[in-house]
Write a protein that holds these residues in place. Sequence first.
Motif, PDB file in Angstrom:
ATOM      1  N   SER A 135       0.826  -1.200   0.000  1.00  0.00           N
ATOM      2  CA  SER A 135       0.000   0.000   0.000  1.00  0.00           C
ATOM      3  C   SER A 135       0.866   1.258   0.000  1.00  0.00           C
ATOM      4  CB  SER A 135      -0.929   0.012   1.221  1.00  0.00           C
ATOM      5  OG  SER A 135      -1.938  -0.966   1.093  1.00  0.00           O
ATOM      6  N   PHE A 136       1.940   1.255   0.773  1.00  0.00           N
ATOM      7  CA  PHE A 136       2.811   2.426   0.799  1.00  0.00           C
ATOM      8  C   PHE A 136       3.645   2.535  -0.477  1.00  0.00           C
ATOM      9  CE2 PHE A 136       1.498   2.650   5.173  1.00  0.00           C
ATOM     10  CZ  PHE A 136       1.508   4.008   5.424  1.00  0.00           C
ATOM     11  N   ILE A 137       3.968   1.413  -1.100  1.00  0.00           N
ATOM     12  CA  ILE A 137       4.609   1.462  -2.419  1.00  0.00           C
ATOM     13  C   ILE A 137       3.686   2.155  -3.413  1.00  0.00           C
ATOM     14  CG2 ILE A 137       5.299   0.031  -4.389  1.00  0.00           C
ATOM     15  CD1 ILE A 137       6.355  -2.010  -2.315  1.00  0.00           C
ATOM     16  N   ALA A 138       2.406   1.784  -3.375  1.00  0.00           N
ATOM     17  CA  ALA A 138       1.437   2.419  -4.274  1.00  0.00           C
ATOM     18  C   ALA A 138       1.368   3.913  -4.014  1.00  0.00           C
ATOM     19  CB  ALA A 138       0.052   1.785  -4.086  1.00  0.00           C
ATOM     20  N   LEU A 139       1.420   4.303  -2.753  1.00  0.00           N
ATOM     21  CA  LEU A 139       1.339   5.722  -2.422  1.00  0.00           C
ATOM     22  C   LEU A 139       2.578   6.474  -2.908  1.00  0.00           C
ATOM     23  CD1 LEU A 139      -0.505   7.757  -1.126  1.00  0.00           C
ATOM     24  CD2 LEU A 139       0.522   7.257   1.085  1.00  0.00           C
ATOM     25  N   VAL A 140       3.754   5.842  -2.837  1.00  0.00           N
ATOM     26  CA  VAL A 140       4.961   6.449  -3.413  1.00  0.00           C
ATOM     27  C   VAL A 140       4.716   6.787  -4.876  1.00  0.00           C
ATOM     28  CG1 VAL A 140       7.363   6.040  -4.099  1.00  0.00           C
ATOM     29  CG2 VAL A 140       6.577   5.274  -1.864  1.00  0.00           C
ATOM     30  N   GLN A 141       4.253   5.804  -5.609  1.00  0.00           N
ATOM     31  CA  GLN A 141       4.164   5.947  -7.060  1.00  0.00           C
ATOM     32  C   GLN A 141       3.016   6.862  -7.480  1.00  0.00           C
ATOM     33  OE1 GLN A 141       4.143   1.788  -8.201  1.00  0.00           O
ATOM     34  NE2 GLN A 141       6.373   1.701  -8.126  1.00  0.00           N
ATOM     35  N   GLU A 142       1.925   6.856  -6.719  1.00  0.00           N
ATOM     36  CA  GLU A 142       0.807   7.736  -7.038  1.00  0.00           C
ATOM     37  C   GLU A 142       1.141   9.195  -6.761  1.00  0.00           C
ATOM     38  OE1 GLU A 142      -2.259   6.111  -4.638  1.00  0.00           O
ATOM     39  OE2 GLU A 142      -2.554   4.359  -5.911  1.00  0.00           O
ATOM     40  N   SER A 143       2.199   9.444  -5.974  1.00  0.00           N
ATOM     41  CA  SER A 143       2.559  10.813  -5.603  1.00  0.00           C
ATOM     42  C   SER A 143       3.586  11.429  -6.547  1.00  0.00           C
ATOM     43  CB  SER A 143       3.126  10.829  -4.168  1.00  0.00           C
ATOM     44  OG  SER A 143       2.194  10.329  -3.245  1.00  0.00           O
ATOM     45  N   ILE A 144       3.975  10.698  -7.578  1.00  0.00           N
ATOM     46  CA  ILE A 144       5.034  11.155  -8.484  1.00  0.00           C
ATOM     47  C   ILE A 144       4.494  11.291  -9.894  1.00  0.00           C
ATOM     48  CG2 ILE A 144       7.258  10.528  -9.515  1.00  0.00           C
ATOM     49  CD1 ILE A 144       7.921   9.091  -6.885  1.00  0.00           C
ATOM     50  N   THR A 145       4.772  12.429 -10.522  1.00  0.00           N
ATOM     51  CA  THR A 145       4.410  12.634 -11.920  1.00  0.00           C
ATOM     52  C   THR A 145       5.460  11.958 -12.790  1.00  0.00           C
ATOM     53  OG1 THR A 145       3.381  14.761 -11.418  1.00  0.00           O
ATOM     54  CG2 THR A 145       3.975  14.342 -13.727  1.00  0.00           C
ATOM     55  N   PRO A 146       5.078  10.969 -13.608  1.00  0.00           N
ATOM     56  CA  PRO A 146       6.069  10.229 -14.390  1.00  0.00           C
ATOM     57  C   PRO A 146       6.949  11.155 -15.238  1.00  0.00           C
ATOM     58  CG  PRO A 146       3.961   9.112 -14.478  1.00  0.00           C
ATOM     59  CD  PRO A 146       3.716  10.429 -13.792  1.00  0.00           C
ATOM     60  N   GLY A 147       8.275  10.972 -15.120  1.00  0.00           N
ATOM     61  CA  GLY A 147       9.212  11.680 -15.965  1.00  0.00           C
ATOM     62  C   GLY A 147       9.440  13.135 -15.634  1.00  0.00           C
ATOM     63  N   ALA A 148       8.870  13.637 -14.533  1.00  0.00           N
ATOM     64  CA  ALA A 148       8.974  15.067 -14.243  1.00  0.00           C
ATOM     65  C   ALA A 148      10.243  15.426 -13.488  1.00  0.00           C
ATOM     66  CB  ALA A 148       7.756  15.532 -13.446  1.00  0.00           C
ATOM     67  N   ASP A 149      10.833  14.472 -12.778  1.00  0.00           N
ATOM     68  CA  ASP A 149      11.981  14.783 -11.939  1.00  0.00           C
ATOM     69  C   ASP A 149      12.812  13.513 -11.768  1.00  0.00           C
ATOM     70  OD1 ASP A 149      13.066  14.719  -8.898  1.00  0.00           O
ATOM     71  OD2 ASP A 149      13.155  16.766  -9.674  1.00  0.00           O
ATOM     72  N   ARG A 150      14.102  13.585 -12.084  1.00  0.00           N
ATOM     73  CA  ARG A 150      14.946  12.388 -12.085  1.00  0.00           C
ATOM     74  C   ARG A 150      15.099  11.795 -10.677  1.00  0.00           C
ATOM     75  NH1 ARG A 150      18.200   9.775 -15.473  1.00  0.00           N
ATOM     76  NH2 ARG A 150      20.059   8.721 -14.678  1.00  0.00           N
ATOM     77  N   GLU A 151      15.232  12.653  -9.676  1.00  0.00           N
ATOM     78  CA  GLU A 151      15.389  12.149  -8.307  1.00  0.00           C
ATOM     79  C   GLU A 151      14.139  11.390  -7.872  1.00  0.00           C
ATOM     80  OE1 GLU A 151      15.975  13.875  -3.750  1.00  0.00           O
ATOM     81  OE2 GLU A 151      16.427  15.149  -5.483  1.00  0.00           O
ATOM     82  N   LEU A 152      12.963  11.946  -8.182  1.00  0.00           N
ATOM     83  CA  LEU A 152      11.728  11.261  -7.821  1.00  0.00           C
ATOM     84  C   LEU A 152      11.516  10.026  -8.691  1.00  0.00           C
ATOM     85  CD1 LEU A 152       9.308  14.259  -7.154  1.00  0.00           C
ATOM     86  CD2 LEU A 152      10.488  12.808  -5.490  1.00  0.00           C
TER      87      LEU A 152
END
Length: 254
Positions: A135-152
Amino acid sequence: MSEDPRPAYRAAPDEHSALDRARASSLDRPDFPFQRVARRLGLPRGDAEVTLRDPERARAAIANAVEAFLAADDARRAGRAPTSAIALDPDFPTGVGMALVGAAVLWEVRELVPQVALRVAKDHHEDGAEDLAASFIALVQESITPGADRELDATAWAAQSLLVDVLQRAGDAAGADVIARDLAAHHIPLDLWRDDDPSLPDDSMAWHGGAFEGGIPPRRDEQALSYEDVHDYMNALVADMRRERDAEQDGPDA
């Protein structure tokens, strides 16, 4: 000082309304533990309620607490003795991390979610709580805009690599294989999640949104972690804090 280059999370109008209502509902509870939450965020006791009812001040406090949490967790993982106030919290690291993730979602500072949520997911995985880890893995990924920031992007891919281990331990070998193949196709190391500060190989592609979009559920009940889940968690946290407070008041030193 230059501006933070990371993209800020922007909730859709209906998300704003739902989060505003959830936040107001939590803060209006007669038993909301303002002092305990303030202590966790490092706020002066006298400013607790005023600060938490001011979204901008609350977000600044959450950002400071997240920074302190990450530094303390780095020290813990390096084997150094805890010295900071947040590291000495009896719920550190996992409980503190979960509380900060819940606060970051509730006060709409989702850009603070990924790093903390990934560490919480690692802790749950190491404790054998695979549903919570997923569930927390899903929350990590749902909080990131794909391709917008290399660190994220690196944080999202690290969460994806952790999901392979989570699914394997949960007995979903087929799901783990799908994700492992996706990682290999993008030249992502399978053990990227083990790095405290994950970084991508130079030839890796940007984060693309993850295999969850391909129908692999983050939990056995096939439900993603939602805003309602976070609100429910916050309410449960309030209830736990109230029980702790009542126990302290009823103790021998009351």
